[in-house]
Scaffold this motif. Structure first.
Motif, short mmCIF file in Angstrom:
data_model
loop_
_atom_site.label_atom_id
_atom_site.label_comp_id
_atom_site.label_asym_id
_atom_site.label_seq_id
_atom_site.Cartn_x
_atom_site.Cartn_y
_atom_site.Cartn_z
N LYS A 247 0.85 -1.20 0.00
CA LYS A 247 0.00 0.00 0.00
C LYS A 247 0.88 1.24 0.00
CE LYS A 247 -3.58 2.33 2.77
NZ LYS A 247 -2.94 3.52 3.32
N LYS A 248 1.91 1.23 0.88
CA LYS A 248 2.79 2.40 0.96
C LYS A 248 3.55 2.59 -0.35
CE LYS A 248 4.09 1.20 5.36
NZ LYS A 248 4.91 1.18 6.58
N ASP A 249 4.02 1.47 -0.93
CA ASP A 249 4.75 1.57 -2.21
C ASP A 249 3.87 2.17 -3.30
OD1 ASP A 249 7.16 0.63 -1.25
OD2 ASP A 249 6.75 -1.46 -1.75
N VAL A 250 2.63 1.69 -3.39
CA VAL A 250 1.73 2.21 -4.43
C VAL A 250 1.46 3.70 -4.20
CG1 VAL A 250 -0.71 2.19 -5.13
CG2 VAL A 250 0.62 0.07 -5.15
N GLU A 251 1.24 4.06 -2.93
CA GLU A 251 0.90 5.46 -2.64
C GLU A 251 2.10 6.39 -2.84
OE1 GLU A 251 -2.84 4.41 0.30
OE2 GLU A 251 -0.97 5.13 1.19
N SER A 252 3.32 5.85 -2.72
CA SER A 252 4.51 6.68 -2.94
C SER A 252 4.99 6.60 -4.39
CB SER A 252 5.65 6.23 -2.04
OG SER A 252 5.20 5.87 -0.77
N GLY A 253 4.31 5.81 -5.21
CA GLY A 253 4.77 5.66 -6.59
C GLY A 253 6.03 4.81 -6.70
N ALA A 289 2.31 1.25 -13.38
CA ALA A 289 2.45 1.94 -14.66
C ALA A 289 1.77 3.31 -14.62
CB ALA A 289 1.88 1.08 -15.78
N LEU A 290 0.59 3.37 -13.98
CA LEU A 290 -0.14 4.64 -13.92
C LEU A 290 0.67 5.69 -13.16
CD1 LEU A 290 -3.76 3.36 -13.25
CD2 LEU A 290 -2.99 4.61 -15.28
N GLY B 202 -5.49 2.33 -22.79
CA GLY B 202 -4.15 2.92 -22.92
C GLY B 202 -3.13 2.33 -21.98
N ASN B 203 -3.57 1.91 -20.80
CA ASN B 203 -2.67 1.24 -19.86
C ASN B 203 -2.63 -0.25 -20.20
OD1 ASN B 203 -2.47 -0.48 -17.24
ND2 ASN B 203 -1.52 1.46 -16.69
#
Lengths: 297, 297
Positions: A247-253, A289-290, B202-203
């Motif tokens: 969760k933290k990784d996704v939220e920090s990109g 990717a997003l 697109g993704n």
């Protein structure tokens, strides 16, 4: 013992600090010059107790002779580290990664070295280059990849400490599989729905999705699904307010560990057998990717 | 014609405004006294052209004799409206809802009334109680639930306008199914991943998930998956910057239309046949519950 810790993330700093407190002679091997400098100047600071441990920091390319090397880098960096460590003279290794994507690397290394798979159940957050906060106490479990159980017992005993207990397990696969179930259910769901661990069982629909993910994982790993679901529920309850690393990784990109967790399961099984796992695998890859702005339209 | 529009949401206000512009005598039937008052005081304001249309507003319980009743309420309110309209003397009905969850209601009503299933391809956003913005031009398609195609052609011709074209279709099920594919793929994915329509193709990973959802929907509805995927891709490209209604509903904490879309498919098929659809169905239900703070732990 003379112990080298490879990796200066939360797990590396935490392990280095505790082992130093046990009078081992600890060196932390890192990739970036700035972290090497900060650790050598300030030592490792352990919160919330606010103690400083004076360890040596070196670049990963400067590896010296050690009695034990503990690899704490993220699973997707294990292959890079392998280039540096495969050429070393025989030395025992402990690997502390999530997931199962590094099994082949451990097996390859175990042809010339003693290799122990490890599971670290502590919670830790890296505050800066040389400071780590210990957020949840647990166990380090070790198991020999070569079935040298007596070596594992000896090593666990040697490095175990009152605040940092280490135990030996007989079966490395069962040990990693138990951890994988927890990670395959809790990590992607908390990351995809932006929820704390407790919601994985507390929200009625997430609970149903979580059960599916647990069943699928158990089918691939040949585990008892009922028993594993009890474990997953128990961990969710005990860590209800925690935010998972994914969760933290996704939220920090940041890059996540999804490849070694759900990705490992997808590689092992046909999609029809584990559609929910395939869905969350693709979902987390999509979120990665997003956050990078990748698009191929 | 004397036309009654049931529902004062974006679709209701848009349809009422345009039909009024075509010199029909329009009454909007609403649930809330405040909306009835605002429309009667201010008329319906249509943006971006900024024109005002003077229609009458009444409470849903005050339904008068009309030549045509167009039901524009959300699909999950169709059952409530049914209580009010089932008792009316024979009158033709047009239903403009997403999904297929209201098929049984339309069929029941068609025992005593002429009933037309409708699909509205316009984009519209309600700004306030009496103002609507027309954000995307399209078609209204009609098809008789009783296979009275000549009636549908007559009605479409009667209410069609240059800025608000209406056409008649021969097959109501095929017409609704075509729309359902679009909604079953684009709506839940944009809502779950908080992305605009374009990212669905697109993704790279969302594209793969979208193809799966499209295949599953086509399997349940017995449609050609290749042809439908081309339609879905085309709509995603043409509306790349749009935010789907489901995305907006999730972000505003409103109830979504997932039950009549993915929920309809889940009811029709075994879970093993449509696991991706089941996953997104549960996911959107989870998001609805999370925004309400529901938890059963």
């Amino acid at each position: 013992m003379k112990i080298g810790i490879i990796g200066g993330g939360a797990i590396g700093l935490l392990t280095a600090g505790y082992l130093c407190s046990g009078n081992h002679q600890v060196t932390v091997y890192v990739k970036r010059g700035i972290q090497k400098q900060k650790i050598n100047e300030n030592g490792i600071k352990l919160l919330p107790v606010d103690k400083t441990y004076w360890v040596k920091a070196l670049h990963i390319s400067e590896i010296e002779q050690e009695d034990l090397l503990i690899v704490t880098v993220k699973q997707y960096h294990v292959q890079d580290v392998f280039q540096e460590i495969a050429v070393l003279p025989s030395v025992p290794f402990v690997f502390l990664q999530n997931g199962m994507g590094h099994i082949d690397t451990m097996k390859e290394l175990s042809q010339h070295h003693s290799v122990f798979a490890g599971v670290l159940e502590h919670g830790a957050v890296r505050i800066n280059e040389h400071t780590v906060e210990h957020t949840g106490k647990g166990l380090m479990r070790l198991a020999s990849m070569q079935s040298y159980h007596r070596e594992a017992v000896w090593l666990a005993d040697k490095i175990s400490l009152p605040g940092f207990p280490v135990t030996a397990e007989e079966e490395w696969f069962a040990m990693l599989a138990d951890k994988l179930v927890i990670n395959a259910v809790i990590n992607p769901l908390t990351a995809l729905f932006h929820v704390q661990n407790g919601e994985v069982i507390g929200n009625r629909e997430l609970n149903r999705i979580a059960r599916k993910l647990c069943q699928e994982t158990c089918q691939v790993l040949n585990l008892n699904a009922e028993r594993q679901w009890e474990r997953v529920s128990s961990v969710c309850r005990q860590t209800a307010k925690n935010h998972s690393s994914m969760k933290k990784d996704v939220e920090s990109g940041n890059r996540t560990e999804i490849d070694g967790i759900s990705g490992f399961l997808v590689e092992q099984a046909a999609e029809a057998v584990i559609p929910y796992t395939s869905f969350v695998y693709r979902s987390i890859k999509a979120l990665e990717a997003l956050s990078k702005g990748d698009s191929y339209a």
